[in-house]
Design a protein around this motif. Structure first.
Motif, mmCIF file in Angstrom:
data_model
loop_
_atom_site.group_PDB
_atom_site.id
_atom_site.type_symbol
_atom_site.label_atom_id
_atom_site.label_comp_id
_atom_site.label_asym_id
_atom_site.label_seq_id
_atom_site.Cartn_x
_atom_site.Cartn_y
_atom_site.Cartn_z
ATOM 1 N N VAL A 126 0.872 -1.292 -0.055
ATOM 2 C CA VAL A 126 -0.153 0.021 0.067
ATOM 3 C C VAL A 126 0.801 1.205 0.070
ATOM 4 O O VAL A 126 1.795 1.324 0.896
ATOM 5 C CB VAL A 126 -0.992 0.076 1.256
ATOM 6 N N LEU A 127 0.757 2.161 -1.009
ATOM 7 C CA LEU A 127 1.366 3.460 -0.934
ATOM 8 C C LEU A 127 0.365 4.599 -0.821
ATOM 9 O O LEU A 127 -0.491 4.655 -1.593
ATOM 10 C CB LEU A 127 2.115 3.622 -2.316
ATOM 11 N N PHE A 167 -5.401 -0.783 9.485
ATOM 12 C CA PHE A 167 -5.454 -2.122 9.211
ATOM 13 C C PHE A 167 -5.234 -2.839 10.644
ATOM 14 O O PHE A 167 -5.344 -4.130 10.758
ATOM 15 C CB PHE A 167 -4.594 -2.617 8.424
ATOM 16 N N THR A 168 -5.300 -2.024 11.646
ATOM 17 C CA THR A 168 -4.950 -2.526 12.991
ATOM 18 C C THR A 168 -6.067 -3.513 13.432
ATOM 19 O O THR A 168 -5.578 -4.731 14.064
ATOM 20 C CB THR A 168 -4.834 -1.407 14.116
ATOM 21 N N PRO A 169 -7.292 -3.186 13.061
ATOM 22 C CA PRO A 169 -8.296 -4.287 13.546
ATOM 23 C C PRO A 169 -8.029 -5.586 13.015
ATOM 24 O O PRO A 169 -8.818 -6.506 13.669
ATOM 25 C CB PRO A 169 -9.653 -3.445 13.139
ATOM 26 N N ASP A 227 -9.934 -11.980 7.840
ATOM 27 C CA ASP A 227 -11.177 -11.542 6.964
ATOM 28 C C ASP A 227 -10.885 -10.973 5.836
ATOM 29 O O ASP A 227 -10.761 -9.655 5.632
ATOM 30 C CB ASP A 227 -12.069 -10.703 7.950
ATOM 31 N N LEU A 228 -10.532 -12.019 4.823
ATOM 32 C CA LEU A 228 -10.144 -11.454 3.445
ATOM 33 C C LEU A 228 -10.921 -10.472 2.710
ATOM 34 O O LEU A 228 -10.584 -9.525 2.160
ATOM 35 C CB LEU A 228 -9.782 -12.621 2.450
ATOM 36 N N SER A 240 -11.976 -5.181 0.833
ATOM 37 C CA SER A 240 -12.923 -4.275 0.664
ATOM 38 C C SER A 240 -12.299 -2.885 1.169
ATOM 39 O O SER A 240 -12.679 -1.687 0.465
ATOM 40 C CB SER A 240 -14.304 -4.376 1.547
ATOM 41 N N LEU A 241 -11.710 -2.671 2.291
ATOM 42 C CA LEU A 241 -11.108 -1.582 2.506
ATOM 43 C C LEU A 241 -9.993 -1.197 1.648
ATOM 44 O O LEU A 241 -9.924 0.073 1.267
ATOM 45 C CB LEU A 241 -10.285 -1.777 4.063
ATOM 46 N N LEU A 242 -9.300 -2.124 1.270
ATOM 47 C CA LEU A 242 -8.151 -1.731 0.373
ATOM 48 C C LEU A 242 -8.750 -0.944 -1.140
ATOM 49 O O LEU A 242 -8.328 0.067 -1.610
ATOM 50 C CB LEU A 242 -7.290 -2.927 -0.301
#
Length: 167
Positions: free
Chosen positions: A91-92, A110-112, A136-137, A142-144
């Motif tokens: 991730v950049l 991404f800590t959670p 949880d892929l 989804s966040l990415l």
């Protein structure tokens, strides 16, 4: 940390060594053609990768690799022996995005998900994340995608499987 090929042999630290990967540099990316990662020695010619790679494709933390000692004193990877099941995501953060060029802000989001990883440098806040197969892929993916769509970052998945694709 990724760097050009060193000019001196690697120094082993306990049962850890640095293993080196050779690859063709990608156009428009960092100009390196090697990446060194710390690894734990398992046998005279195998080791388990201890870091998340920033540049090499198809490798993840905890993968087992085979290596040979080169004439240069370095441990060069010759093949992947066993995939760990982990995924590598890079991730950049977008310099002008809501997070700014802040690797810590990426890690915090991404800590959670209890993902491990590291940042390349303050000058290049590229974050390499280790995603275990038990994570949880679907939520991570989804966040990415959301972060990319909203201009927070760009990302790439450099080591994955059918389960990642299906998530």
């Amino acid at each position: 940390m990724t760097s050009p090929t060193p000019t001196r042999p690697d120094i082993a630290v306990g049962n850890r060594i640095k293993v080196w990967f050779r690859f063709v540099p990608r156009e428009g990316w960092l100009p390196y053609d090697t990446e060194g990662l710390w690894a734990t020695v398992l046998s005279p010619d195998t080791a388990r990768v201890d870091n998340v790679p920033f540049l090499v494709e198809g490798v993840a933390q905890d993968d087992v690799v085979r290596f040979v000692a080169g004439d240069d004193g370095l441990h060069w990877v010759t093949e992947l022996v066993e995939w760990s099941g982990n995924y590598t995501v890079r991730v950049l953060p977008a310099a002008k995005g809501p997070l700014g060029p802040n690797a810590r802000a990426v890690h915090d989001l991404f800590t959670p998900y209890n993902l491990g990883g590291e940042a390349y440098s303050a000058e290049l806040p590229l974050v390499a994340l280790n995603v275990p197969p038990s994570a949880d892929l679907r939520e991570i993916k989804s966040l990415l995608i959301r972060g990319q769509d909203e201009g927070w970052w760009g990302f790439e998945v450099s080591c994955s499987s059918d389960a990642w694709e299906a998530a």
